[in-house]
Design a protein around this motif. Structure first.
Motif, PDB file in Angstrom:
ATOM      1  N   PRO A 175       0.816  -1.212   0.000  1.00 28.70           N
ATOM      2  CA  PRO A 175       0.000   0.000   0.000  1.00 28.70           C
ATOM      3  C   PRO A 175       0.852   1.265   0.000  1.00 28.70           C
ATOM      4  CG  PRO A 175      -0.058  -1.097   2.142  1.00 28.70           C
ATOM      5  CD  PRO A 175       0.620  -2.030   1.209  1.00 28.70           C
ATOM      6  N   GLY A 176       0.316   2.282  -0.676  1.00 31.21           N
ATOM      7  CA  GLY A 176       1.016   3.560  -0.721  1.00 31.21           C
ATOM      8  C   GLY A 176       2.070   3.657  -1.797  1.00 31.21           C
ATOM      9  N   PRO A 197      -3.844  -2.373  -1.771  1.00 34.46           N
ATOM     10  CA  PRO A 197      -4.743  -1.211  -1.811  1.00 34.46           C
ATOM     11  C   PRO A 197      -3.997   0.113  -1.880  1.00 34.46           C
ATOM     12  CG  PRO A 197      -4.474  -1.938   0.451  1.00 34.46           C
ATOM     13  CD  PRO A 197      -3.655  -2.881  -0.396  1.00 34.46           C
ATOM     14  N   LYS A 198      -4.702   1.122  -2.362  1.00 33.42           N
ATOM     15  CA  LYS A 198      -4.282   2.520  -2.282  1.00 33.42           C
ATOM     16  C   LYS A 198      -2.920   2.779  -2.914  1.00 33.42           C
ATOM     17  CE  LYS A 198      -7.102   3.345   1.822  1.00 33.42           C
ATOM     18  NZ  LYS A 198      -7.161   3.790   3.231  1.00 33.42           N
ATOM     19  N   ASP A 199      -2.702   2.227  -4.091  1.00 31.98           N
ATOM     20  CA  ASP A 199      -1.499   2.513  -4.862  1.00 31.98           C
ATOM     21  C   ASP A 199      -1.836   3.495  -5.980  1.00 31.98           C
ATOM     22  OD1 ASP A 199       0.048   0.717  -3.358  1.00 31.98           O
ATOM     23  OD2 ASP A 199      -0.637  -0.970  -4.568  1.00 31.98           O
ATOM     24  N   THR A 200      -0.812   4.185  -6.478  1.00 36.47           N
ATOM     25  CA  THR A 200      -1.004   5.173  -7.534  1.00 36.47           C
ATOM     26  C   THR A 200      -0.043   4.891  -8.683  1.00 36.47           C
ATOM     27  OG1 THR A 200      -1.696   6.883  -5.962  1.00 36.47           O
ATOM     28  CG2 THR A 200      -0.909   7.634  -8.109  1.00 36.47           C
ATOM     29  N   ASN A 219      -8.120  -2.286  -4.058  1.00 33.17           N
ATOM     30  CA  ASN A 219      -9.148  -1.295  -3.752  1.00 33.17           C
ATOM     31  C   ASN A 219      -8.551   0.086  -3.489  1.00 33.17           C
ATOM     32  OD1 ASN A 219     -10.905  -3.459  -3.882  1.00 33.17           O
ATOM     33  ND2 ASN A 219     -10.959  -3.755  -1.670  1.00 33.17           N
ATOM     34  N   GLY A 220      -9.271   1.108  -3.961  1.00 29.64           N
ATOM     35  CA  GLY A 220      -8.882   2.474  -3.654  1.00 29.64           C
ATOM     36  C   GLY A 220      -7.673   2.981  -4.408  1.00 29.64           C
ATOM     37  N   GLY A 221      -7.278   2.331  -5.488  1.00 29.68           N
ATOM     38  CA  GLY A 221      -6.106   2.759  -6.243  1.00 29.68           C
ATOM     39  C   GLY A 221      -6.414   3.857  -7.239  1.00 29.68           C
ATOM     40  N   ARG A 242     -13.712   0.992  -5.940  1.00 31.76           N
ATOM     41  CA  ARG A 242     -13.398   2.400  -5.714  1.00 31.76           C
ATOM     42  C   ARG A 242     -12.100   2.848  -6.373  1.00 31.76           C
ATOM     43  NH1 ARG A 242     -14.552   0.025  -1.168  1.00 31.76           N
ATOM     44  NH2 ARG A 242     -12.398   0.248  -0.410  1.00 31.76           N
TER      45      ARG A 242
END
Length: 427
Positions: A175-176, A197-200, A219-221, A242
């Motif tokens: 993540p991150g 999750p939550k990678d860009t 999720n949340g990427g 998401r």
């Protein structure tokens, strides 16, 4: 008063001395010659915070970075692996690998041999400005949190078949992660996300791959500003919730530009897909997504919409010169306009008598004949027959005869004006 001042000064001196003892020694710079064993020897002697400057030429790998230090090749040093394992493995936090040419990993998919491997303890590691060439996997981010992979050229093994190659960037439970301004070619997938999750992923360029971005259980990427050209599929978003997918480009990808498979509650905005080989956008059991202000142009099928996808919001998209704008087989009637504003359809011959920018008649991309042709392809032989033409004319005069499907009740007269997405990736 004087005594109190002396006591305070004494305490400050003691505190300063204590801090000096606790603080790490000043960072040291090491010059590493391109000689056998020099890199491994220096890595053993160096301390956290040090900078290792590798001389131009070949340095023997593999290299293990188990301290928070910097490996700097200034763009001229090359670390060559032995053909087994990874070329550089990072286990320390806050380490940096930059300006290097990295080649010679092993070929084990089981251990994910890579040019650079960031293990689960390599949090906040930085991999930037490298040329990572002819390895199985380019960068394996395997459990490291908040890592940065930036401005690298990653090229896979062209001597292997597509499915035998590794991925440009493999991401697992990291993540991150921020991966930006990379150019990735000739691997299997450019980016493969597996349960993270939550990678860009932004401003990257992908060429000569199976999937440019293969996103599973992430999720949340965020996927934004990327360019995919000439791959099998541009952006395959699967089993994820998401996601934010915006301002990406797909040019001439052979199958689909965008694919949503069990992807829910995503925001798909500002993307451009052109010249795809099969479908600009393929949605399979994808629900509650927002699809706005995208441009789908020049594909055999603009959108293929199937397998129970529901509660999706379509608005402000431009469907231009697709042979079939929408392919949808179903009995439900789905309105692709939201709050009085729909999409632009290049084949919709309509008028705007009141000048409000909306067509005066609704747009239906498909009729009963289309559905017969999709389920019975051999019926194409009858397309030009008088019976088929009569059926289409009858449906146009009596809308109640139309089957369930897509309808846009507020189609736009002109495609929305939007700046072309630009990845910022240097060629």
């Amino acid at each position: 008063m004087h005594c109190a001042l002396q006591k305070l000064t004494g305490r400050l001196v003691v505190l300063a001395a204590a801090l000096a003892v606790c603080a790490p020694l000043s960072a040291k710079e090491w010059s590493v010659p391109a000689e056998q064993g020099a890199l491994q020897d220096t890595l053993e002697k160096a301390q956290a915070g040090d900078v290792l400057r590798l001389a131009p030429g070949d340095h023997a790998g593999p290299a293990l970075v188990d301290k928070s230090l910097v490996l700097d090749g200034a763009g001229k040093a090359r670390i060559v692996g032995t053909g087994e394992g990874s070329v550089v493995t990072v286990t320390a936090t806050d380490a940096e690998v930059r300006g290097l040419i990295l080649t010679g990993s092993g070929l084990s998919h089981e251990t994910l041999d890579a040019g650079v491997k960031l293990t689960k303890t390599a949090h906040r590691a930085v991999v930037r400005d490298n040329r990572i060439l002819n390895n199985l996997t380019g960068v394996d981010v395997h459990g490291a949190r908040d890592a940065l992979v930036s401005n690298n050229l990653i090229e896979g093994r062209q001597d292997l078949r597509m499915n035998e190659r590794g991925n440009g960037i493999y991401v697992w439970n990291a993540p991150g992660l921020l991966a930006e301004f990379n150019t990735i070619r000739y691997g299997r997938d450019g980016v493969f996300v597996n349960t993270s999750p939550k990678d860009t992923f932004r401003n990257n360029r992908f060429e000569g791959l199976r999937f440019a971005v293969h996103y599973m259980h992430g999720n949340g990427g965020v996927v934004e500003g990327n360019v995919s050209e000439g791959n099998d599929i541009g952006y395959a978003l699967m089993f994820s919730d998401r996601l934010k997918v915006r301002d990406n480009v797909s040019i001439g990808d052979r199958n689909h530009g965008l694919m949503l498979n069990y992807a829910n509650r995503a925001k798909i905005t500002g993307n451009r897909v052109s010249g795809g080989g099969e479908k600009c956008l393929f949605m399979y059991n994808a629900n509650k997504n927002t699809v706005e202000d995208n441009r789908f142009e020049g594909c055999p099928i603009g959108v293929h919409f199937t397998a129970g996808s529901a509660n999706n919001r379509f608005q402000g998209n431009a469907f231009i010169r697709n042979k079939t704008q929408v392919k949808y087989v179903g009995s439900r009637l789905l309105d692709w306009s939201t709050e009085g504003r729909g999409n632009f359809w290049s084949d919709h011959a309509a008028f705007d008598m009141n000048g409000d920018g909306l067509a005066d008649t609704a747009y239906r991309p498909n009729d009963l004949v289309d559905q017969v042709l999709w389920t019975q392809p051999s019926a194409k032989l009858l397309v030009g027959s008088p019976a088929v033409q009569l059926l289409r004319w009858t449906q146009s005069q009596f809308p109640a005869l139309l089957p369930g499907g897509i309808v846009d009740n507020a189609p736009l007269m002109h495609p929305p004006v939007r700046p072309m997405p630009n990845s910022g990736v240097q060629g």
